[in-house]
Design a protein around this motif. Sequence first.
Motif, short mmCIF file in Angstrom:
data_model
loop_
_atom_site.label_atom_id
_atom_site.label_comp_id
_atom_site.label_asym_id
_atom_site.label_seq_id
_atom_site.Cartn_x
_atom_site.Cartn_y
_atom_site.Cartn_z
N UNK A 196 0.85 -1.20 0.00
CA UNK A 196 0.00 0.00 0.00
C UNK A 196 0.89 1.25 0.00
N UNK A 197 0.54 2.22 -0.82
CA UNK A 197 1.38 3.40 -1.05
C UNK A 197 1.05 4.48 -0.02
N UNK A 198 1.63 4.38 1.17
CA UNK A 198 1.29 5.29 2.25
C UNK A 198 1.82 6.71 2.01
N UNK A 199 2.98 6.83 1.42
CA UNK A 199 3.50 8.16 1.12
C UNK A 199 2.54 8.92 0.21
N UNK A 270 0.26 -0.29 -4.53
CA UNK A 270 1.49 -0.06 -5.28
C UNK A 270 1.36 -0.67 -6.68
N UNK A 271 0.70 -1.81 -6.78
CA UNK A 271 0.49 -2.47 -8.07
C UNK A 271 -0.88 -3.10 -8.12
N UNK A 311 -6.38 6.39 -13.05
CA UNK A 311 -5.17 5.87 -13.68
C UNK A 311 -3.92 6.26 -12.93
N UNK A 312 -3.95 7.42 -12.27
CA UNK A 312 -2.78 7.91 -11.55
C UNK A 312 -3.11 8.05 -10.07
N UNK A 313 -2.31 7.45 -9.23
CA UNK A 313 -2.58 7.48 -7.81
C UNK A 313 -2.58 8.91 -7.27
#
Length: 328
Positions: A196-199, A270-271, A311-313
């Motif tokens: 998971x993309x926490x930043x 992340x993916x 499409x973009x986080x």
Amino acid sequence: MSILLLYSDFSRGVVDYTKKLHENVLACNDPLVCLPVFNQMSQDQARSSISLILNSYNYNAVHLQYDCNVFKSSDCDYENFENLAWFISHVKDKGCDVIITLHGKLGHEIDTDGNFADRWFRKILRRLFSKKVVPMLNMCKIIVHSHDHLHEISLSGINNIHVIPDVLVKHNLTAADQLDTNQVKLVIPGQRSDYKAYTEALEIVRKLPEQYILYMCDSPKGGSWSDDSIFKAIRDKGLQDRVFLIQFSDNKQDYLDQLSLFDVALLPYVGSAPLCGSLNDCLSVGLLCVTNNTPEFRNFNQSYNCTIFTDCIHDFDIKILEVCLLYT
């Protein structure tokens, strides 16, 4: 026929899925074993521990719930693959069948965005995977949860794959139909983990109006997102008053009750996530869900029509604002 069911507790979704499988599908006397966390063990220690488990039960088949952390001794991706191939060989030598349910990526994918050393290591992993792991996986029955995942892993030369979709069950408590614009409660569901993309999630909150508050799990299961790293990231972005760590219940029904108290689920992966137990949990309580635009999630949305993609986080904040305006 007796089946030894093995899983790890790195992912809440995998734990819940495994327990549901054990309760509803397998016989009550089939052993259910949670594997130790191997990332602090040497490879020899990890294999000794696995051997002890395999020698402690009587069974005709082993069903492994596999994620890319399960056999990662020494916190090493290379040893994870070596251990997976060794595990399959060890079970087959006992004359037993091996069934593997794949949860998420296998972990051999080449990281094209990394530096030279990272890309080189991924190429080494891919070579190990192709030469040592794929032949062993082809001695097993492989289960996945979507046809997209089947197509993806079949490109690696893996066969004997079966698709068994997970089922979404509506919980008795659901989120409010309308949002309170004075405070919008965002939640990153499930356990804290490296996928998971926490930043990026914290940056999304920073860009949102101040009444948007984020909650996330307070107990990591290993990996790089320790409490210290989370607190530092929160301080660096000046979000001490807008991001909070909470304790999710270990009881599934109580956990779902907790999720129903939030407004929007943020799933910044992340993916790709071929099986997303967190998404299922949030949808089961009627939360608005914002997540990545991946084939698996798009197909899921075709069945349930209830997820919002980007499409973009980095555009999650825009999607969240758009969605919240529709429900106020």
